[in-house]
Design a protein around this motif. Sequence first.
Motif, PDB file in Angstrom:
ATOM      1  N   TYR A   1       0.840  -1.194   0.000  1.00  0.00           N
ATOM      2  CA  TYR A   1       0.000   0.000   0.000  1.00  0.00           C
ATOM      3  C   TYR A   1       0.876   1.245   0.000  1.00  0.00           C
ATOM      4  N   ALA A   2       0.431   2.240  -0.730  1.00  0.00           N
ATOM      5  CA  ALA A   2       1.149   3.521  -0.715  1.00  0.00           C
ATOM      6  C   ALA A   2       1.067   4.132   0.673  1.00  0.00           C
ATOM      7  N   PRO A   3       2.087   4.869   1.095  1.00  0.00           N
ATOM      8  CA  PRO A   3       2.017   5.525   2.410  1.00  0.00           C
ATOM      9  C   PRO A   3       0.935   6.596   2.432  1.00  0.00           C
ATOM     10  N   PHE A   4       0.503   6.972   3.637  1.00  0.00           N
ATOM     11  CA  PHE A   4      -0.441   8.074   3.770  1.00  0.00           C
ATOM     12  C   PHE A   4       0.264   9.384   3.421  1.00  0.00           C
ATOM     13  N   MET A   5      -0.536  10.393   3.079  1.00  0.00           N
ATOM     14  CA  MET A   5       0.013  11.725   2.842  1.00  0.00           C
ATOM     15  C   MET A   5       0.713  12.228   4.091  1.00  0.00           C
ATOM     16  N   ALA A   6       1.778  12.972   3.910  1.00  0.00           N
ATOM     17  CA  ALA A   6       2.477  13.562   5.052  1.00  0.00           C
ATOM     18  C   ALA A   6       1.544  14.508   5.804  1.00  0.00           C
ATOM     19  N   ASP A   7       1.618  14.467   7.107  1.00  0.00           N
ATOM     20  CA  ASP A   7       0.839  15.358   7.968  1.00  0.00           C
ATOM     21  C   ASP A   7       1.748  16.520   8.371  1.00  0.00           C
ATOM     22  N   LEU A   8       1.607  17.652   7.669  1.00  0.00           N
ATOM     23  CA  LEU A   8       2.459  18.816   7.951  1.00  0.00           C
ATOM     24  C   LEU A   8       2.034  19.434   9.274  1.00  0.00           C
ATOM     25  N   GLN A   9       2.976  19.560  10.199  1.00  0.00           N
ATOM     26  CA  GLN A   9       2.622  19.970  11.558  1.00  0.00           C
ATOM     27  C   GLN A   9       3.094  21.368  11.934  1.00  0.00           C
ATOM     28  N   MET A  10       4.312  21.720  11.573  1.00  0.00           N
ATOM     29  CA  MET A  10       4.829  23.061  11.882  1.00  0.00           C
ATOM     30  C   MET A  10       5.684  23.552  10.718  1.00  0.00           C
ATOM     31  N   PRO A  11       5.542  24.852  10.381  1.00  0.00           N
ATOM     32  CA  PRO A  11       4.570  25.817  10.905  1.00  0.00           C
ATOM     33  C   PRO A  11       3.161  25.535  10.389  1.00  0.00           C
ATOM     34  N   GLU A  12       2.167  26.089  11.077  1.00  0.00           N
ATOM     35  CA  GLU A  12       0.778  25.881  10.693  1.00  0.00           C
ATOM     36  C   GLU A  12       0.492  26.518   9.336  1.00  0.00           C
ATOM     37  N   ASN A  13      -0.465  25.945   8.621  1.00  0.00           N
ATOM     38  CA  ASN A  13      -0.862  26.503   7.327  1.00  0.00           C
ATOM     39  C   ASN A  13      -1.403  27.921   7.508  1.00  0.00           C
ATOM     40  N   ASN A  14      -0.904  28.838   6.691  1.00  0.00           N
ATOM     41  CA  ASN A  14      -1.287  30.259   6.731  1.00  0.00           C
ATOM     42  C   ASN A  14      -0.905  30.935   8.047  1.00  0.00           C
ATOM     43  N   GLY A  15       0.058  30.352   8.748  1.00  0.00           N
ATOM     44  CA  GLY A  15       0.503  30.926  10.013  1.00  0.00           C
ATOM     45  C   GLY A  15       1.598  31.966   9.823  1.00  0.00           C
ATOM     46  N   ASN A  16       2.062  32.515  10.940  1.00  0.00           N
ATOM     47  CA  ASN A  16       3.138  33.509  10.941  1.00  0.00           C
ATOM     48  C   ASN A  16       4.297  33.009  11.782  1.00  0.00           C
ATOM     49  N   VAL A  17       5.508  33.299  11.329  1.00  0.00           N
ATOM     50  CA  VAL A  17       6.715  32.896  12.055  1.00  0.00           C
ATOM     51  C   VAL A  17       7.673  34.077  12.114  1.00  0.00           C
ATOM     52  N   ALA A  18       8.670  33.955  12.979  1.00  0.00           N
ATOM     53  CA  ALA A  18       9.693  34.991  13.095  1.00  0.00           C
ATOM     54  C   ALA A  18      10.785  34.764  12.044  1.00  0.00           C
ATOM     55  N   ALA A  19      11.425  35.845  11.648  1.00  0.00           N
ATOM     56  CA  ALA A  19      12.505  35.762  10.664  1.00  0.00           C
ATOM     57  C   ALA A  19      13.698  35.011  11.251  1.00  0.00           C
ATOM     58  N   GLY A  20      14.487  34.420  10.367  1.00  0.00           N
ATOM     59  CA  GLY A  20      15.670  33.683  10.806  1.00  0.00           C
ATOM     60  C   GLY A  20      15.630  32.269  10.250  1.00  0.00           C
ATOM     61  N   THR A  21      15.478  31.294  11.129  1.00  0.00           N
ATOM     62  CA  THR A  21      15.371  29.900  10.697  1.00  0.00           C
ATOM     63  C   THR A  21      14.045  29.315  11.191  1.00  0.00           C
ATOM     64  N   VAL A  22      13.496  28.429  10.391  1.00  0.00           N
ATOM     65  CA  VAL A  22      12.237  27.753  10.718  1.00  0.00           C
ATOM     66  C   VAL A  22      12.442  26.258  10.560  1.00  0.00           C
ATOM     67  N   ASN A  23      11.961  25.499  11.545  1.00  0.00           N
ATOM     68  CA  ASN A  23      12.041  24.045  11.475  1.00  0.00           C
ATOM     69  C   ASN A  23      10.743  23.506  10.882  1.00  0.00           C
ATOM     70  N   LEU A  24      10.826  22.974   9.667  1.00  0.00           N
ATOM     71  CA  LEU A  24       9.668  22.353   9.039  1.00  0.00           C
ATOM     72  C   LEU A  24       9.522  20.943   9.607  1.00  0.00           C
ATOM     73  N   VAL A  25       8.348  20.635  10.143  1.00  0.00           N
ATOM     74  CA  VAL A  25       8.133  19.357  10.837  1.00  0.00           C
ATOM     75  C   VAL A  25       6.902  18.673  10.262  1.00  0.00           C
ATOM     76  N   TRP A  26       7.005  17.376  10.011  1.00  0.00           N
ATOM     77  CA  TRP A  26       5.875  16.607   9.512  1.00  0.00           C
ATOM     78  C   TRP A  26       5.858  15.215  10.134  1.00  0.00           C
ATOM     79  N   GLU A  27       4.720  14.524   9.969  1.00  0.00           N
ATOM     80  CA  GLU A  27       4.588  13.132  10.382  1.00  0.00           C
ATOM     81  C   GLU A  27       4.177  12.324   9.165  1.00  0.00           C
ATOM     82  N   ALA A  28       4.464  11.023   9.190  1.00  0.00           N
ATOM     83  CA  ALA A  28       4.075  10.146   8.085  1.00  0.00           C
ATOM     84  C   ALA A  28       3.882   8.734   8.612  1.00  0.00           C
TER      85      ALA A  28
END
Length: 226
Positions: free
Chosen positions: A132-159
């Motif tokens: 079976y194909a894996p499930f779609m990735a569950d994007l967790q951070m940052p939130e969709n249409n959210g705001n973050v501070a300038a600099g570096t951002v940690n993109l986090v997901w689950e699968a």
Amino acid sequence: MRKALIVFNLCSICFLAVNCSSKNDENKAPSVVQLEFPTKDLLCIDHTIPFNWSDATDLENDVIEYNIIIAKDRELTDVVENRTVSASELTVILEKSTAYYWQVKAIDVDNNQESNSEVFSFYTKGDGVTNYAPFMADLQMPENNGNVAAGTVNLVWEASDIDAADTLTYELFFGEDATLTSIDNTLTVKSYIVSVLSGKTYSWQVNVTDNAGAKSIGQVFTFTVD
């Protein structure tokens, strides 16, 4: 003068009492339901699925209905079923060998308040399917249409994958606005640090591939940098 002060104080007390009463009487949304079946990441043997969930409660004892959405994507935009029912169950016939995502919204019919459950994923079994194909990735951070501070951002997901023994790899796409560029297609970890600039809007996407080559294409999230 004293009489005027007494009248003023009485009016103030009445106003406060009415104001507090209106706040206390503010209608509350019904409780969030708990999804019971199909459970999260379940492989359903049959494609006739008896969906069920817990009953919601309402503090004002208003009438409650349930809106169930079943879709082929985690964002619930590719909808295959969208029904409103009065009971906390519904049987639906779906396609075989397909990944689905579902959510139930409890609706306070009398006061138009609502609350959303989690989104659960499940897979219907196909005829003779061995992988079976894996499930779609569950994007967790940052939130969709959210705001973050300038600099570096940690993109986090689950699968996850129905085939528990499969090894998953991730292809990350990232870029300004709607322009996505492949950053890495051999990731084995579920996070990645990117640099972002103030005033910019970025998009990102994660595709998931198992060791048999089956791939699920991810949803696209955006965020803005303060």
